[in-house]
Design a protein around this motif. Structure first.
Motif, PDB file in Angstrom:
ATOM      1  N   ILE A   1       0.837  -1.202   0.000  1.00 38.80           N
ATOM      2  CA  ILE A   1       0.000   0.000   0.000  1.00 38.80           C
ATOM      3  C   ILE A   1       0.873   1.254   0.000  1.00 38.80           C
ATOM      4  O   ILE A   1       0.655   2.188  -0.773  1.00 38.80           O
ATOM      5  CB  ILE A   1      -0.943   0.000   1.224  1.00 38.80           C
ATOM      6  CG1 ILE A   1      -1.909  -1.173   1.145  1.00 38.80           C
ATOM      7  CG2 ILE A   1      -1.701   1.312   1.336  1.00 38.80           C
ATOM      8  CD1 ILE A   1      -2.720  -1.399   2.401  1.00 38.80           C
ATOM      9  N   LYS A   2       1.888   1.243   0.862  1.00 38.48           N
ATOM     10  CA  LYS A   2       2.770   2.412   0.938  1.00 38.48           C
ATOM     11  C   LYS A   2       3.518   2.630  -0.375  1.00 38.48           C
ATOM     12  O   LYS A   2       3.664   3.762  -0.844  1.00 38.48           O
ATOM     13  CB  LYS A   2       3.756   2.247   2.099  1.00 38.48           C
ATOM     14  CG  LYS A   2       3.100   2.401   3.465  1.00 38.48           C
ATOM     15  CD  LYS A   2       4.107   2.346   4.598  1.00 38.48           C
ATOM     16  CE  LYS A   2       3.406   2.578   5.941  1.00 38.48           C
ATOM     17  NZ  LYS A   2       4.339   2.513   7.081  1.00 38.48           N
ATOM     18  N   GLU A   3       3.980   1.544  -0.977  1.00 38.06           N
ATOM     19  CA  GLU A   3       4.688   1.658  -2.251  1.00 38.06           C
ATOM     20  C   GLU A   3       3.785   2.260  -3.319  1.00 38.06           C
ATOM     21  O   GLU A   3       4.197   3.124  -4.101  1.00 38.06           O
ATOM     22  CB  GLU A   3       5.186   0.272  -2.701  1.00 38.06           C
ATOM     23  CG  GLU A   3       5.982   0.262  -3.992  1.00 38.06           C
ATOM     24  CD  GLU A   3       7.251   1.079  -3.910  1.00 38.06           C
ATOM     25  OE1 GLU A   3       7.658   1.630  -4.947  1.00 38.06           O
ATOM     26  OE2 GLU A   3       7.848   1.168  -2.809  1.00 38.06           O
ATOM     27  N   ASN A   4       2.535   1.822  -3.336  1.00 32.29           N
ATOM     28  CA  ASN A   4       1.575   2.348  -4.295  1.00 32.29           C
ATOM     29  C   ASN A   4       1.324   3.835  -4.065  1.00 32.29           C
ATOM     30  O   ASN A   4       1.281   4.636  -5.009  1.00 32.29           O
ATOM     31  CB  ASN A   4       0.271   1.558  -4.185  1.00 32.29           C
ATOM     32  CG  ASN A   4      -0.792   2.019  -5.162  1.00 32.29           C
ATOM     33  OD1 ASN A   4      -1.571   2.915  -4.857  1.00 32.29           O
ATOM     34  ND2 ASN A   4      -0.822   1.409  -6.331  1.00 32.29           N
ATOM     35  N   LYS A   5       1.161   4.209  -2.786  1.00 28.82           N
ATOM     36  CA  LYS A   5       0.918   5.614  -2.453  1.00 28.82           C
ATOM     37  C   LYS A   5       2.118   6.473  -2.841  1.00 28.82           C
ATOM     38  O   LYS A   5       1.968   7.579  -3.371  1.00 28.82           O
ATOM     39  CB  LYS A   5       0.667   5.763  -0.954  1.00 28.82           C
ATOM     40  CG  LYS A   5      -0.510   4.966  -0.413  1.00 28.82           C
ATOM     41  CD  LYS A   5      -1.821   5.661  -0.673  1.00 28.82           C
ATOM     42  CE  LYS A   5      -2.951   4.950   0.056  1.00 28.82           C
ATOM     43  NZ  LYS A   5      -4.263   5.536  -0.259  1.00 28.82           N
ATOM     44  N   ILE A   6       3.324   5.948  -2.576  1.00 26.71           N
ATOM     45  CA  ILE A   6       4.536   6.694  -2.909  1.00 26.71           C
ATOM     46  C   ILE A   6       4.602   6.960  -4.406  1.00 26.71           C
ATOM     47  O   ILE A   6       4.903   8.078  -4.851  1.00 26.71           O
ATOM     48  CB  ILE A   6       5.797   5.929  -2.425  1.00 26.71           C
ATOM     49  CG1 ILE A   6       5.887   5.983  -0.890  1.00 26.71           C
ATOM     50  CG2 ILE A   6       7.065   6.511  -3.042  1.00 26.71           C
ATOM     51  CD1 ILE A   6       6.921   5.051  -0.302  1.00 26.71           C
ATOM     52  N   GLN A   7       4.314   5.919  -5.204  1.00 21.26           N
ATOM     53  CA  GLN A   7       4.364   6.089  -6.657  1.00 21.26           C
ATOM     54  C   GLN A   7       3.359   7.133  -7.128  1.00 21.26           C
ATOM     55  O   GLN A   7       3.652   7.948  -8.016  1.00 21.26           O
ATOM     56  CB  GLN A   7       4.107   4.750  -7.354  1.00 21.26           C
ATOM     57  CG  GLN A   7       5.249   3.757  -7.255  1.00 21.26           C
ATOM     58  CD  GLN A   7       6.563   4.317  -7.797  1.00 21.26           C
ATOM     59  OE1 GLN A   7       6.598   4.979  -8.834  1.00 21.26           O
ATOM     60  NE2 GLN A   7       7.648   4.052  -7.082  1.00 21.26           N
ATOM     61  N   ASN A   8       2.177   7.131  -6.525  1.00 18.37           N
ATOM     62  CA  ASN A   8       1.163   8.120  -6.901  1.00 18.37           C
ATOM     63  C   ASN A   8       1.595   9.536  -6.536  1.00 18.37           C
ATOM     64  O   ASN A   8       1.389  10.473  -7.304  1.00 18.37           O
ATOM     65  CB  ASN A   8      -0.168   7.795  -6.226  1.00 18.37           C
ATOM     66  CG  ASN A   8      -0.849   6.587  -6.848  1.00 18.37           C
ATOM     67  OD1 ASN A   8      -0.698   6.328  -8.031  1.00 18.37           O
ATOM     68  ND2 ASN A   8      -1.600   5.852  -6.056  1.00 18.37           N
ATOM     69  N   ILE A   9       2.187   9.662  -5.337  1.00 14.40           N
ATOM     70  CA  ILE A   9       2.665  10.988  -4.915  1.00 14.40           C
ATOM     71  C   ILE A   9       3.779  11.466  -5.842  1.00 14.40           C
ATOM     72  O   ILE A   9       3.813  12.630  -6.273  1.00 14.40           O
ATOM     73  CB  ILE A   9       3.157  10.949  -3.451  1.00 14.40           C
ATOM     74  CG1 ILE A   9       1.971  10.718  -2.507  1.00 14.40           C
ATOM     75  CG2 ILE A   9       3.872  12.248  -3.080  1.00 14.40           C
ATOM     76  CD1 ILE A   9       2.371  10.437  -1.072  1.00 14.40           C
ATOM     77  N   ILE A  10       4.704  10.557  -6.170  1.00 13.07           N
ATOM     78  CA  ILE A  10       5.822  10.918  -7.052  1.00 13.07           C
ATOM     79  C   ILE A  10       5.303  11.354  -8.424  1.00 13.07           C
ATOM     80  O   ILE A  10       5.778  12.341  -9.005  1.00 13.07           O
ATOM     81  CB  ILE A  10       6.813   9.743  -7.189  1.00 13.07           C
ATOM     82  CG1 ILE A  10       7.585   9.573  -5.863  1.00 13.07           C
ATOM     83  CG2 ILE A  10       7.793   9.969  -8.347  1.00 13.07           C
ATOM     84  CD1 ILE A  10       8.455   8.339  -5.804  1.00 13.07           C
ATOM     85  N   ASN A  11       4.302  10.652  -8.934  1.00 13.70           N
ATOM     86  CA  ASN A  11       3.716  11.043 -10.227  1.00 13.70           C
ATOM     87  C   ASN A  11       3.096  12.427 -10.154  1.00 13.70           C
ATOM     88  O   ASN A  11       3.220  13.228 -11.093  1.00 13.70           O
ATOM     89  CB  ASN A  11       2.665  10.017 -10.658  1.00 13.70           C
ATOM     90  CG  ASN A  11       3.292   8.677 -11.036  1.00 13.70           C
ATOM     91  OD1 ASN A  11       4.465   8.607 -11.395  1.00 13.70           O
ATOM     92  ND2 ASN A  11       2.508   7.615 -10.955  1.00 13.70           N
TER      93      ASN A  11
END
Length: 521
Positions: free
Chosen positions: A356-366
């Motif tokens: 979940i955290k990895e997914n959130k991080i990728q979304n924030i980075i995008n």
């Protein structure tokens, strides 16, 4: 209207209906049935005749409105055809005024059609066609007697078209009684497997379903979701729990007032709420094309309902995904569903907090990559410079990392990071979903309950975070309004009472004691 090819039910039904034949068609929801009977019904109407020529009966107000709107689109270039929906929950005087305008097509629910027949405000003696849509649901809702009375009030010369997702004996009895020279159509085998829908199942403990649901939502970032439960109470309970976890949720079931149901559907269509929790009957009125995911929080009681449910996503050749939660012997019911649908439902494990955290991080980075192109970010540079000035040992990378860490902690709101994946899955475990109450476990009382906005997941986190007890060791949890009960191994009792008695929950001092018989009640 953007249609390029006919659906199977349209290909098989339109011509015989145009020819005036009675038909009985078995086709699931979402397969183009409205156009299958709507196109020939409109083609056969004489606009110069100002009386009711077509009566379409359906189980719910939502479906009546949906059908009426679709028929209005089909009539765009057919002048002189009027369509009127009549249903409960709306002023009957308004509908009487609409009937005075001489509509040729009536779309109505059986109860309200009966009201108008009793008042003699609706006359059906010159009717050319009767359509029963979602006939099985009308029978499930207790409309059999009304349907019989309505059909006995129309001419024997009329055409009778019947559509149903299932064909139980009661439906066949109606067909045998009121139809002749019937054309039978069955498209279920052609539409039962939907190639655009990925299907998964998860073996999870009953008490962990909401946690698994939260993780699936968080890791996937779906926009619109429908969750199915088997009972109205289950819908309401799950709705409350998801709201407390920070999600935008609404419930939909038959006990709600019609105005409330309309409001809920309006919010869902506009994206004001992301998640709709519904019972099977209430869901018949859900006609939204861009639902990303369907969750079977409770496995449906009937194999055909599974097809109806997952058909809420993957519409109009879009991709969709369906998740089913099962526990214990429900694996056999799932196998029956797979045999019935002739498709494979893949097993998967619940997402981990790390995923979940990895997914959130990728979304924030995008999002950050997009924001970097915007000059407005320059106005925030002085704040970063101030941090670096106060702490010269820090680097800009460390500051950026701290902001990302803060953002992630804010975003992961639904899931409990104290629970590992193995605490959620049933596979390989012998105890029965924290339902045990054996001699090695002690039942404890805590002075916190739902009124304090305490959830079972938070209670577990409170226990695990302050003692040496693991999530696996915690037994049955009973969450009540003002207090709660839970079970732990007896040898941890002294440690837990000592540790938690020093803690506070949302400013309230925690009191824990061994439950006595009075408190058990």
């Amino acid at each position: 209207m953007g249609f390029e090819t006919a659906t199977p039910v349209q290909s098989m039904a339109i011509v015989p209906i145009l020819e005036g034949k009675d038909i009985i068609a078995q086709a699931p929801t979402g397969t183009g049935k409205t156009c299958a009977f709507g196109i020939p019904a409109i083609e056969n109407i004489d606009p110069d005749e100002k009386h009711v020529q077509v009566l379409i009966l359906c189980p719910t107000r939502e479906l009546a409105l949906q059908i009426s709107q679709e028929l209005q689109k089909l009539c765009r270039y057919k002048e002189g055809i009027k369509i009127l929906p009549i249903y409960g929950g709306e002023s009957i005087d308004k509908q009487i005024a609409g009937l005075r305008k001489k509509p040729q097509i009536i779309v109505g629910t059986p109860g309200r059609v009966m009201d108008h027949l009793r008042r003699r405000t609706l006359k059906l003696q010159d009717l050319n066609m009767v359509v029963l849509d979602e006939a099985d649901e009308m029978l499930n809702m207790g409309f059999r007697e009304d349907i019989d009375i309505i059909l006995e009030n129309v001419s024997d010369e009329r055409q009778f078209v019947l559509f149903s997702a299932t064909l139980p004996k009661a439906i066949l009895d109606i067909a045998n009684k009121y139809q002749s020279d019937v054309v039978k159509i069955n498209t279920t085998s052609k539409v039962i497997t939907v190639p655009t829908i990925e299907q998964f199942y998860l073996e999870v403990y009953e008490k962990r379903k909401t946690e698994v649901l939260s993780r699936l939502i968080d890791v996937n970032q779906f926009k619109l979701m429908v969750i199915f439960c088997n009972t109205k109470k289950r819908v309401d309970d799950l709705c409350k729990e998801l709201i407390s976890r920070g999600y935008r949720v609404e419930a939909l079931h038959g006990d709600m007032k019609q105005s409330h149901r309309d409001s809920v559907m309006g919010k869902f269509r506009k994206g004001i709420v992301d998640i709709l929790i519904a019972t099977d009957v209430a869901a018949r009125g859900i006609d939204v094309d861009d639902v990303d995911a369907v969750f079977n929080y409770d496995l449906p009681l009937d194999e055909e309902y599974y097809v109806h449910r997952i058909g809420r996503t993957g519409r109009a050749n879009r991709k969709g995904v369906a998740y089913s939660f099962i526990s214990g012997k429900e694996i056999y019911k799932l196998k029956n569903i797979q045999r019935y649908t002739k498709c494979t439902i893949e097993r998967m494990s619940p997402p981990s907090i790390e995923m979940i955290k990895e997914n959130k991080i990728q979304n924030i980075i995008n999002d950050i990559k997009v924001d970097l192109q915007d000059e407005k970010i320059n106005q925030y540079i002085p704040y970063i410079e101030e941090i670096l000035k106060e702490q010269p040992d820090l680097t800009p990378l460390q500051v950026a990392s701290a902001f990302l860490c803060h953002s992630i902690d804010e975003l992961v709101i639904g899931s409990n990071d104290s629970l590992k994946t193995e605490d959620l899955e049933m596979s390989g475990r012998n105890n029965s979903d924290r339902q045990f109450s054996d001699k090695n476990h002690i039942r404890l009382f805590i002075n916190l309950g739902m009124k304090d906005k305490l959830q079972s997941a938070q209670l577990i986190k409170l226990i695990v975070g302050n003692t040496s007890i693991t999530g696996k060791e915690i037994g049955k949890i009973d969450m009540l309004e003002k207090f709660s009960f839970f079970e732990i191994p007896g040898h941890h009792t002294e440690e837990l009472i000592y540790s938690l008695s020093k803690q506070k929950f949302k400013g309230r001092k925690i009191n824990i004691e061994v439950a006595n018989k009075k408190k058990r009640k």
